[in-house]
Enzyme design. Structure first.
Site, PDB file in Angstrom:
ATOM      1  N   ASN A 193       2.962   4.198  -1.177  1.00  0.00           N
ATOM      2  CA  ASN A 193       3.041   4.645  -2.571  1.00  0.00           C
ATOM      3  C   ASN A 193       2.159   5.856  -2.878  1.00  0.00           C
ATOM      4  O   ASN A 193       2.447   6.620  -3.788  1.00  0.00           O
ATOM      5  CB  ASN A 193       2.748   3.488  -3.539  1.00  0.00           C
ATOM      6  CG  ASN A 193       1.397   2.843  -3.307  1.00  0.00           C
ATOM      7  OD1 ASN A 193       0.790   2.986  -2.246  1.00  0.00           O
ATOM      8  ND2 ASN A 193       0.916   2.124  -4.302  1.00  0.00           N
TER       9      ASN A 193
ATOM     10  N   CYS B  30      -0.837   0.032  -7.211  1.00  0.00           N
ATOM     11  CA  CYS B  30      -1.569  -1.236  -7.218  1.00  0.00           C
ATOM     12  C   CYS B  30      -2.346  -1.452  -8.507  1.00  0.00           C
ATOM     13  O   CYS B  30      -2.707  -2.583  -8.830  1.00  0.00           O
ATOM     14  CB  CYS B  30      -2.502  -1.309  -6.016  1.00  0.00           C
ATOM     15  SG  CYS B  30      -3.538   0.149  -5.848  1.00  0.00           S
TER      16      CYS B  30
ATOM     17  N   GLU C  10     -13.961   2.231  -2.416  1.00  0.00           N
ATOM     18  CA  GLU C  10     -13.586   3.536  -1.879  1.00  0.00           C
ATOM     19  C   GLU C  10     -13.872   4.606  -2.911  1.00  0.00           C
ATOM     20  O   GLU C  10     -13.898   4.342  -4.119  1.00  0.00           O
ATOM     21  CB  GLU C  10     -12.104   3.553  -1.493  1.00  0.00           C
ATOM     22  CG  GLU C  10     -11.790   2.611  -0.350  1.00  0.00           C
ATOM     23  CD  GLU C  10     -10.341   2.682   0.098  1.00  0.00           C
ATOM     24  OE1 GLU C  10     -10.066   2.231   1.223  1.00  0.00           O
ATOM     25  OE2 GLU C  10      -9.487   3.173  -0.670  1.00  0.00           O
TER      26      GLU C  10
END
Length: 492
Positions: A162, A297, A472
């Site tokens: 994605n 997400c 992240e």
């Protein structure tokens, strides 16, 4: 493999690579697999179908390159990453076209992804020079306590379709800045972006073996995943994808006790309280829900709207969907909603809608496949939704917005937290006290308050519960690729 096939647009051949990248070499395989345009089903090109042997070779190449890369001065690693960033910016339009071709998202969104993707290389080029240790006061006069941070080693990077560019640079930028080397296993639907990044990495002077890519078909995915998770030369696994797949990788990685970071599935709530600015909440909902046709997400999966403004909000939301969202090919300038990645994704959206309607939900707008083709679906809004419906119990990953009516703040928080995942959450309120209460009580890793888009290079990205491990981006992202070493100097 033959030349890329296309209709009214062209892939940028200067950046299209069809082989795996192992130790600085482009590696072909006897039976390459097809990469298809999800908008038309047309074959774009064929790419090397790497397997376990190529994965092991890539790991060895990364391990050998790590001895030199990890010893380079941080400033030199920074310069190479910075050059990689500059090359991405110079080729941003070509890279965006590759994303739209293999992923289907509108070209404007793809261009935004490239800017976001490149920003991680820029950010971590700067962070490479800011990996600081410590000198800790010792309890004994003849001792000194030092703390060093050192690269973990080879990192296996497994990324989704994605965001086929940004999910790579967010991980790889941090890994390379820390002094690690990487083996990237891109999603089988979107390998071309990973390989284009490899071409630019070579041009930027990233040494052979530091950035490796092993593309593969769906049939080879499990074999490569097992190699990357079990090979003793791999020290770290970073994965973005479903919670179910993440659990499988965790089991494989446990055998050699690897460092693991994972960004897994979400089920984001979007709460609109009576005190909210309704127009801003509608605009935030469009951005949060329908970006990439609902295939992110952190997309909202459940809308919770308080009773006092429920009807007005649903009406305005429906009008905004009909007015502002346009389904079409990603290469059409008017398009805001491209195709879903494949027909399986469309079938899941249909299944969630049919289940909800069978239990009493109402279709306010949309609700069916679009006439453009099998992978296109109308942006859909449902009302009269309950927590017993499938669309509120699992992630849809498509252009479906189900709205649940609630009465009290406590009820909304209870519904929002009644899940085993917790990646992102959003809410709209103009009550300062309520903002503090709800932000602290939502069981998610990221909260958008009066804001539908939270992703940024400066912010730590990650979730709680079964939405993952680690963070992240941000100043925290590089820590995922560093070991802490304690040195005790005695006899002083």
């Amino acid at each position: 493999p033959g030349p890329a096939r296309r209709s009214s647009w062209a892939l940028p051949e200067a950046l299209v690579r069809r082989g795996g990248l192992v130790g600085g070499r482009w590696v072909e395989t006897p039976a390459p697999f097809p990469v298809e345009d999800p908008a038309t089903g047309e074959e774009l090109c064929r790419v090397a179908d790497c397997g376990a042997a190529e994965a092991r070779e890539a790991v060895r190449a990364a391990h050998e390159a790590g001895a030199t890369w990890s010893c380079l001065p941080a400033k030199e690693r920074s310069v190479r990453l910075r050059r990689w960033y500059e090359l991405m910016m110079e080729n941003k339009d070509e890279l965006a076209r590759i994303i739209t071709a293999e992923n289907g998202k509108p070209l404007k969104e793809a261009q935004g992804e490239i800017l976001y993707s490149a920003s991680f290389l820029e950010w971590f080029a700067e962070e490479a020079r800011r990996v600081y240790g410590d000198v800790i006061p010792a309890s004994a006069k003849d001792r000194r306590i030092l703390v060093l941070k050192q690269p973990v080693g080879v990192a296996a990077i497994i990324t989704p379709w994605n965001f086929p560019s940004a999910m790579i640079t967010r991980k790889v930028g941090a890994a390379l800045a820390a002094g690690c080397t990487v083996v990237v296993k891109p999603a089988e639907d979107t390998p071309l972006s990973a390989l284009a990044l490899g071409e630019l990495a070579n041009q930027a002077g990233i040494p052979a073996g530091v950035y490796n890519v092993v593309p593969c078909s769906r049939q080879q995915t499990s074999a490569i995943g097992e190699v990357l998770c079990t090979d003793p030369l791999v020290a770290k696994i970073s994965f973005t994808g479903s919670t179910a797949t993440g659990k499988i990788l965790l089991k494989h990685a446990a055998g050699t006790v690897k460092r693991v970071s994972m960004e897994l599935g979400g089920h984001a709530p979007f709460i609109v309280f009576d005190s909210a600015n309704i127009d801003r909440a509608v605009a935030g909902a469009l951005a949060s829900k329908y970006r990439n046709s609902g295939q992110t997400c952190v997309c909202t999966n459940r809308f919770l709207v308080q009773k006092g403004i429920h009807d007005e909000y649903v009406e305005k939301f429906a009008k905004a969907i009909e007015r502002e969202l346009h389904v079409g090919s990603g290469f059409d300038a008017k398009t805001t909603q491209g195709p879903l990645i494949n027909e399986k994704a469309v079938e899941k959206v249909e299944r969630h809608i049919n289940d909800a309607v069978s239990q009493g939900a109402s279709i306010v707008t949309g609700g069916k496949r679009h006439s453009l083709g099998k992978n296109f679906f109308e942006p859909t809004l449902l009302s009269n939704v309950t927590t017993k419906m499938l669309c509120t119990q699992e992630e849809t990953f498509g252009p479906l917005a189900p709205v649940i009516k609630f009465e009290t703040e406590a009820e909304a928080i209870a519904i929002a937290n009644a899940t085993n995942v917790g990646l992102a959450g959003y809410f709209y309120s103009q009550d300062p006290a309520q903002i503090w209460r709800v932000a602290e009580q939502l069981e998610v890793g990221m909260v958008g308050v009066n804001e539908g888009i939270v992703s940024s290079v400066e912010g730590p990205f990650g979730g709680v519960k079964q939405s993952g491990l680690g963070r992240e981006g941000s100043k925290y992202g590089i820590d995922e690729y560093l070991e802490i070493k304690y040195i005790c100097l005695g006899g002083l």
